[in-house]
Design a protein around this motif. Structure first.
Motif, mmCIF file in Angstrom:
data_model
loop_
_atom_site.group_PDB
_atom_site.id
_atom_site.type_symbol
_atom_site.label_atom_id
_atom_site.label_comp_id
_atom_site.label_asym_id
_atom_site.label_seq_id
_atom_site.Cartn_x
_atom_site.Cartn_y
_atom_site.Cartn_z
ATOM 1 N N ILE A 201 -25.685 34.789 -20.175
ATOM 2 C CA ILE A 201 -25.225 34.319 -18.860
ATOM 3 C C ILE A 201 -25.012 32.808 -18.866
ATOM 4 C CG2 ILE A 201 -25.772 34.276 -16.399
ATOM 5 C CD1 ILE A 201 -27.713 36.669 -17.104
ATOM 6 N N VAL A 202 -25.908 32.090 -19.531
ATOM 7 C CA VAL A 202 -25.818 30.623 -19.625
ATOM 8 C C VAL A 202 -25.848 30.250 -21.109
ATOM 9 C CG1 VAL A 202 -26.801 28.420 -18.881
ATOM 10 C CG2 VAL A 202 -27.082 30.436 -17.445
ATOM 11 N N PRO A 203 -24.696 30.225 -21.788
ATOM 12 C CA PRO A 203 -24.667 29.982 -23.236
ATOM 13 C C PRO A 203 -25.338 28.677 -23.671
ATOM 14 C CG PRO A 203 -22.544 30.811 -22.493
ATOM 15 C CD PRO A 203 -23.357 30.527 -21.255
ATOM 16 N N ASP A 204 -25.324 27.659 -22.823
ATOM 17 C CA ASP A 204 -25.947 26.378 -23.185
ATOM 18 C C ASP A 204 -27.344 26.233 -22.579
ATOM 19 O OD1 ASP A 204 -25.197 26.108 -20.537
ATOM 20 O OD2 ASP A 204 -24.528 24.031 -20.750
ATOM 21 N N TYR A 205 -28.045 27.355 -22.413
ATOM 22 C CA TYR A 205 -29.347 27.302 -21.742
ATOM 23 C C TYR A 205 -30.342 26.415 -22.486
ATOM 24 C CZ TYR A 205 -32.018 30.199 -25.018
ATOM 25 O OH TYR A 205 -32.690 30.651 -26.109
ATOM 26 N N LEU A 206 -30.248 26.344 -23.829
ATOM 27 C CA LEU A 206 -31.187 25.507 -24.577
ATOM 28 C C LEU A 206 -31.046 24.037 -24.203
ATOM 29 C CD1 LEU A 206 -31.204 27.064 -28.161
ATOM 30 C CD2 LEU A 206 -33.141 26.862 -26.584
ATOM 31 N N GLU A 207 -29.796 23.581 -24.037
ATOM 32 C CA GLU A 207 -29.562 22.198 -23.633
ATOM 33 C C GLU A 207 -30.097 21.940 -22.231
ATOM 34 O OE1 GLU A 207 -27.379 24.128 -25.082
ATOM 35 O OE2 GLU A 207 -26.622 23.082 -26.848
ATOM 36 N N ARG A 208 -29.881 22.895 -21.336
ATOM 37 C CA ARG A 208 -30.387 22.727 -19.964
ATOM 38 C C ARG A 208 -31.917 22.747 -19.936
ATOM 39 N NH1 ARG A 208 -26.156 25.820 -15.878
ATOM 40 N NH2 ARG A 208 -24.440 26.047 -17.347
ATOM 41 N N LYS A 209 -32.496 23.643 -20.708
ATOM 42 C CA LYS A 209 -33.959 23.733 -20.774
ATOM 43 C C LYS A 209 -34.553 22.434 -21.300
ATOM 44 C CE LYS A 209 -37.585 26.573 -22.889
ATOM 45 N NZ LYS A 209 -37.862 27.659 -23.860
ATOM 46 N N GLN A 210 -33.938 21.869 -22.342
ATOM 47 C CA GLN A 210 -34.415 20.617 -22.912
ATOM 48 C C GLN A 210 -34.247 19.466 -21.929
ATOM 49 O OE1 GLN A 210 -36.034 20.220 -25.634
ATOM 50 N NE2 GLN A 210 -36.116 17.976 -25.740
ATOM 51 N N TRP A 211 -33.114 19.431 -21.244
ATOM 52 C CA TRP A 211 -32.873 18.377 -20.260
ATOM 53 C C TRP A 211 -33.940 18.420 -19.175
ATOM 54 C CZ3 TRP A 211 -32.322 17.606 -15.114
ATOM 55 C CH2 TRP A 211 -31.749 16.397 -14.701
ATOM 56 N N LEU A 212 -34.276 19.617 -18.728
ATOM 57 C CA LEU A 212 -35.268 19.773 -17.669
ATOM 58 C C LEU A 212 -36.639 19.305 -18.151
ATOM 59 C CD1 LEU A 212 -35.163 20.773 -14.766
ATOM 60 C CD2 LEU A 212 -35.762 23.055 -15.580
ATOM 61 N N ALA A 213 -36.967 19.616 -19.404
ATOM 62 C CA ALA A 213 -38.259 19.198 -19.951
ATOM 63 C C ALA A 213 -38.340 17.679 -20.057
ATOM 64 C CB ALA A 213 -38.466 19.833 -21.328
ATOM 65 N N GLU A 214 -37.220 17.029 -20.382
ATOM 66 C CA GLU A 214 -37.218 15.580 -20.597
ATOM 67 C C GLU A 214 -37.071 14.788 -19.300
ATOM 68 O OE1 GLU A 214 -34.126 14.779 -23.387
ATOM 69 O OE2 GLU A 214 -35.155 15.764 -25.060
ATOM 70 N N ASN A 215 -36.422 15.376 -18.310
ATOM 71 C CA ASN A 215 -36.092 14.609 -17.104
ATOM 72 C C ASN A 215 -36.721 15.126 -15.813
ATOM 73 O OD1 ASN A 215 -33.813 12.714 -18.210
ATOM 74 N ND2 ASN A 215 -33.275 14.747 -18.952
ATOM 75 N N GLY A 216 -37.305 16.309 -15.861
ATOM 76 C CA GLY A 216 -37.783 16.946 -14.638
ATOM 77 C C GLY A 216 -38.815 16.159 -13.867
ATOM 78 N N ALA A 217 -39.634 15.369 -14.569
ATOM 79 C CA ALA A 217 -40.734 14.667 -13.895
ATOM 80 C C ALA A 217 -40.260 13.645 -12.866
ATOM 81 C CB ALA A 217 -41.607 13.977 -14.935
ATOM 82 N N ILE A 218 -39.043 13.118 -13.033
ATOM 83 C CA ILE A 218 -38.596 12.085 -12.096
ATOM 84 C C ILE A 218 -38.154 12.669 -10.756
ATOM 85 C CG2 ILE A 218 -37.838 10.636 -14.014
ATOM 86 C CD1 ILE A 218 -34.944 11.242 -13.194
ATOM 87 N N TYR A 219 -37.949 13.974 -10.719
ATOM 88 C CA TYR A 219 -37.479 14.620 -9.482
ATOM 89 C C TYR A 219 -38.690 15.079 -8.681
ATOM 90 C CZ TYR A 219 -32.948 14.393 -11.707
ATOM 91 O OH TYR A 219 -31.792 13.941 -12.306
ATOM 92 N N ASN A 220 -39.265 14.120 -7.985
ATOM 93 C CA ASN A 220 -40.512 14.380 -7.259
ATOM 94 C C ASN A 220 -40.643 13.380 -6.119
ATOM 95 O OD1 ASN A 220 -42.955 15.562 -6.612
ATOM 96 N ND2 ASN A 220 -43.797 15.370 -8.680
ATOM 97 N N LEU A 221 -41.594 13.635 -5.242
ATOM 98 C CA LEU A 221 -41.897 12.725 -4.148
ATOM 99 C C LEU A 221 -43.245 12.062 -4.412
ATOM 100 C CD1 LEU A 221 -40.882 14.799 -0.968
ATOM 101 C CD2 LEU A 221 -39.588 13.019 -2.128
#
Length: 231
Positions: A211-231
């Protein structure tokens, strides 16, 4: 939550009758989760942890380097807040006829009387807007994923972006509203596929990739950048 400790590693243990194997997860904040079928003996869990200990240590070191401390938001004019991957500046206003918080002309506007409860107003705003977004996303995806959730809900999920309930309910953290749309799509696919494949098995990831052929890239991006999306 029940916890279990092996050596210097402490895990939150989550039993599920739907699991066929034991899984170890290192969450974004470094918390260790051990997911297991209920009947697995403690001795077996300890052996699995010992076999995986170097992998666990490497993941913990990587999490520490990828997720530096995030500054606490201040609800004052000029502070930046994310929505759908873009940062918008906040302006404190005194417009009594307007909502306590709104996104208007490329900036957030927060009423001065609501300033002391700024975080609560942002959480409510994110929840309301994300609910519609994920419902629309799920509607689009069910044409490609042969399953349908019982409900889609936005709530506080601690350290998880999303969750799939055993009765078929999908849950998304209100923080997901801050992420770019392609990350929201990935998370929606992830939780939808869990309705078919409960575990993170090879079959699960194969279906996600279809369904999402580039899911590995998205998963990695989320792991590296997810922490900044917070209050």
């Amino acid at each position: 939550m029940k916890t279990i400790t092996f050596g210097d590693l402490s895990f939150e243990i989550r039993h599920s009758s739907k699991r066929r194997s034991v899984g170890i997860t290192v969450e974004r904040d470094g918390k260790l989760v051990l997911a297991s079928p209920p009947e697995v003996p403690i001795e077996t869990l300890e052996r699995i942890v010992l076999d995986k200990r170097y992998w666990i240590y490497s993941k913990l070191l990587k999490k520490e380097s990828l997720n530096p401390p995030v500054s606490v938001k201040e609800y004052v004019s000029g502070e930046g807040f994310y929505y759908l991957g873009r940062s918008y500046r906040l302006k404190i206003v005194e417009l009594a006829q307007q909502p306590s918080l709104r996104l208007y002309q490329s900036r957030f506007e927060l009423q001065r009387p609501a300033q002391t409860q700024g975080r609560e107003h942002f959480i409510y705003w994110y929840r309301e807007h994300l609910q519609l977004i994920v419902e629309q996303q799920i509607t689009a995806l069910v044409k490609r994923v042969p399953t349908l959730p019982r409900s889609v809900q936005v709530r506080e999920l601690g350290n998880r972006w999303g969750s799939c309930g055993h009765k078929g309910d999908l849950y998304f953290h209100w923080r997901v509203a801050m992420l770019p749309r392609e990350m929201i799509e990935y998370l929606a696919v992830h939780e939808l596929v869990h309705l078919i494949e409960p575990d993170h098995s090879s079959a699960f990831w194969h279906l996600v990739e279809r369904i999402v052929p580039d899911y590995l890239e998205r998963k990695q991006w989320l792991a590296e950048n997810g922490a900044i999306y917070n209050l």
